[in-house]
Design an enzyme around this catalytic site. Structure first.
Site, PDB file in Angstrom:
ATOM      1  N   LYS A 205      39.934  43.116  28.432  1.00  0.00           N
ATOM      2  CA  LYS A 205      38.770  43.864  28.911  1.00  0.00           C
ATOM      3  C   LYS A 205      38.105  44.679  27.812  1.00  0.00           C
ATOM      4  O   LYS A 205      38.675  44.937  26.762  1.00  0.00           O
ATOM      5  CB  LYS A 205      39.169  44.726  30.115  1.00  0.00           C
ATOM      6  CG  LYS A 205      39.387  43.830  31.345  1.00  0.00           C
ATOM      7  CD  LYS A 205      39.463  44.563  32.634  1.00  0.00           C
ATOM      8  CE  LYS A 205      39.529  43.521  33.776  1.00  0.00           C
ATOM      9  NZ  LYS A 205      39.871  44.127  35.049  1.00  0.00           N
ATOM     10  N   ARG A 241      47.627  41.011  35.936  1.00  0.00           N
ATOM     11  CA  ARG A 241      46.733  39.845  36.018  1.00  0.00           C
ATOM     12  C   ARG A 241      46.250  39.563  34.601  1.00  0.00           C
ATOM     13  O   ARG A 241      45.537  40.385  34.036  1.00  0.00           O
ATOM     14  CB  ARG A 241      45.574  40.206  36.950  1.00  0.00           C
ATOM     15  CG  ARG A 241      44.544  39.131  37.151  1.00  0.00           C
ATOM     16  CD  ARG A 241      43.389  39.687  37.993  1.00  0.00           C
ATOM     17  NE  ARG A 241      42.374  38.665  38.193  1.00  0.00           N
ATOM     18  CZ  ARG A 241      41.442  38.371  37.299  1.00  0.00           C
ATOM     19  NH1 ARG A 241      41.370  39.020  36.163  1.00  0.00           N
ATOM     20  NH2 ARG A 241      40.557  37.418  37.558  1.00  0.00           N
TER      21      ARG A 241
HETATM   22  N1  HH2 Z   1      39.402  41.761  36.926  1.00  0.00           N
HETATM   23  C1  HH2 Z   1      38.541  40.732  36.884  1.00  0.00           C
HETATM   24  C2  HH2 Z   1      38.402  39.881  37.977  1.00  0.00           C
HETATM   25  N2  HH2 Z   1      39.137  40.061  39.100  1.00  0.00           N
HETATM   26  N3  HH2 Z   1      40.780  41.268  40.290  1.00  0.00           N
HETATM   27  C3  HH2 Z   1      41.641  42.280  40.355  1.00  0.00           C
HETATM   28  N4  HH2 Z   1      42.388  42.472  41.464  1.00  0.00           N
HETATM   29  N5  HH2 Z   1      41.809  43.157  39.318  1.00  0.00           N
HETATM   30  C4  HH2 Z   1      41.093  43.047  38.170  1.00  0.00           C
HETATM   31  O1  HH2 Z   1      41.272  43.895  37.256  1.00  0.00           O
HETATM   32  C5  HH2 Z   1      40.161  41.957  38.054  1.00  0.00           C
HETATM   33  C6  HH2 Z   1      40.018  41.076  39.157  1.00  0.00           C
HETATM   34  C7  HH2 Z   1      37.735  40.487  35.641  1.00  0.00           C
HETATM   35  O2  HH2 Z   1      38.331  39.566  34.793  1.00  0.00           O
HETATM   36  P1  HH2 Z   1      38.014  37.971  34.673  1.00  0.00           P
HETATM   37  O3  HH2 Z   1      38.418  37.250  35.900  1.00  0.00           O
HETATM   38  O4  HH2 Z   1      38.651  37.470  33.441  1.00  0.00           O
HETATM   39  O5  HH2 Z   1      36.456  37.865  34.457  1.00  0.00           O
HETATM   40  P2  HH2 Z   1      35.244  37.534  35.424  1.00  0.00           P
HETATM   41  O6  HH2 Z   1      35.202  38.527  36.519  1.00  0.00           O
HETATM   42  O7  HH2 Z   1      34.039  37.611  34.504  1.00  0.00           O
HETATM   43  O8  HH2 Z   1      35.444  36.145  35.981  1.00  0.00           O
END
Ligand code: HH2
Length: 265
Positions: A205, A241
């Site tokens: 992040k 995660r």
């Molecule tokens: N962070 C992201 C997405 N979903 N869900 C939970 N429960 N907690 C988190 O911290 C979280 C999440 C963001 O990361 P990523 O999936 O890599 O990116 P994007 O939202 O751009 O797909």
């Protein structure tokens, strides 16, 4: 929990896994690397991301869930705000609904979660993905996030979601400045102490780049991601995660071995 984003625009792996074979290969690798869960997302929640239509989100996520279910019993989580997407994913074999809006995006989210009977992650976010990083503001971020999570857990239970199915997540990076993220990470035991399992998402992040400005590319943030995951584990989070499963599993194992030696030595 290993992340598989079947999106064109996720901040760290967007666009790489739109091809179903590439997504399946990625999921298999995360399982081989030691993931206990897979979190499948078909709509990016990064700041400024474009919303995705329900049918499109289902069309992206379902083939991967179905393919995984045919060959493995790895527990699958669906990362979505939409009850219809959660419903389709659970019908295809997912057993957790990971909702970054804590079942608040639609009026029927709470009732849908109760009806599905799956595990549910309630995550804190201030604002909406499109604008959440514009000017996040809190008087006391730890107290406000904790109170929000307690209120959402109570709302979910009042709607019929069993207590034993609920997970909490402080939502690192979701409507939070660097100082807000660090305050939450420093005081995580206030949230782990609430009596629900806690999921923590710190992997790759932007807060890592705010501390190390050379880490412009998400793939260059592994060191910072591991440091934050270890801090989370020390504070008692039940699951992290992450995108880099192998490295995280190794770091957690070494930390656990050191703690164990301290207890017995
Ligand atoms: N962070 C992201 C997405 N979903 N869900 C939970 N429960 N907690 C988190 O911290 C979280 C999440 C963001 O990361 P990523 O999936 O890599 O990116 P994007 O939202 O751009 O797909």
């Amino acid at each position: 929990m290993g992340v598989v984003n079947v999106t064109p625009d996720s901040f760290s792996d967007g666009g790489r896994l739109m091809d179903p074979d590439a997504a399946l290969a990625r999921a298999r690798k995360l399982v081989a690397d030691g993931a206990d869960w897979l979190d499948i997302g078909a709509e990016s929640t990064r700041p400024g991301a474009e919303p995705v239509a329900e049918a499109e989100e289902i069309a992206r996520a379902l083939p991967l869930i179905a393919a995984l279910r045919r060959e493995s019993d790895i527990p699958i989580s669906i990362d979505t705000m939409k009850p219809a997407v959660a419903r389709a994913a659970v019908a295809a074999g997912a057993s957790m609904w990971n909702d970054v809006t804590a079942l608040g995006w639609r009026g029927d989210s709470l009732a849908s979660a109760a009806e599905l009977g799956c595990q549910v992650v309630l995550m804190h976010m201030q604002g909406e993905p499109g604008t959440m990083q514009a000017a996040p503001r809190y008087d006391d971020v730890v107290a406000e996030v904790t109170a929000f999570l307690v209120a959402r857990a109570e709302a979910a239970m009042a709607a019929g979601v069993e207590r034993s199915r609920l997970w909490l997540d402080p939502g690192i990076g979701f409507g939070k400045s660097l100082e807000h993220n660090l305050a939450l990470l420093a005081d995580l035991d206030r949230i782990t102490g609430l009596g629900f399992p806690v999921l923590l998402g710190v992997s790759r992040k932007a807060f890592v780049r705010r501390i190390d400005p050379t880490a412009e590319a998400p793939g260059d943030r592994l060191g910072g991601s591991l440091a934050a995951a270890l801090a989370g584990a020390r504070a008692g989070v039940a699951m992290v995660r992450v995108h880099d499963v192998r490295e995280t599993v190794q770091a957690l194992a070494v930390q656990a071995a050191i703690c164990d030696a301290g207890r017995h030595g």
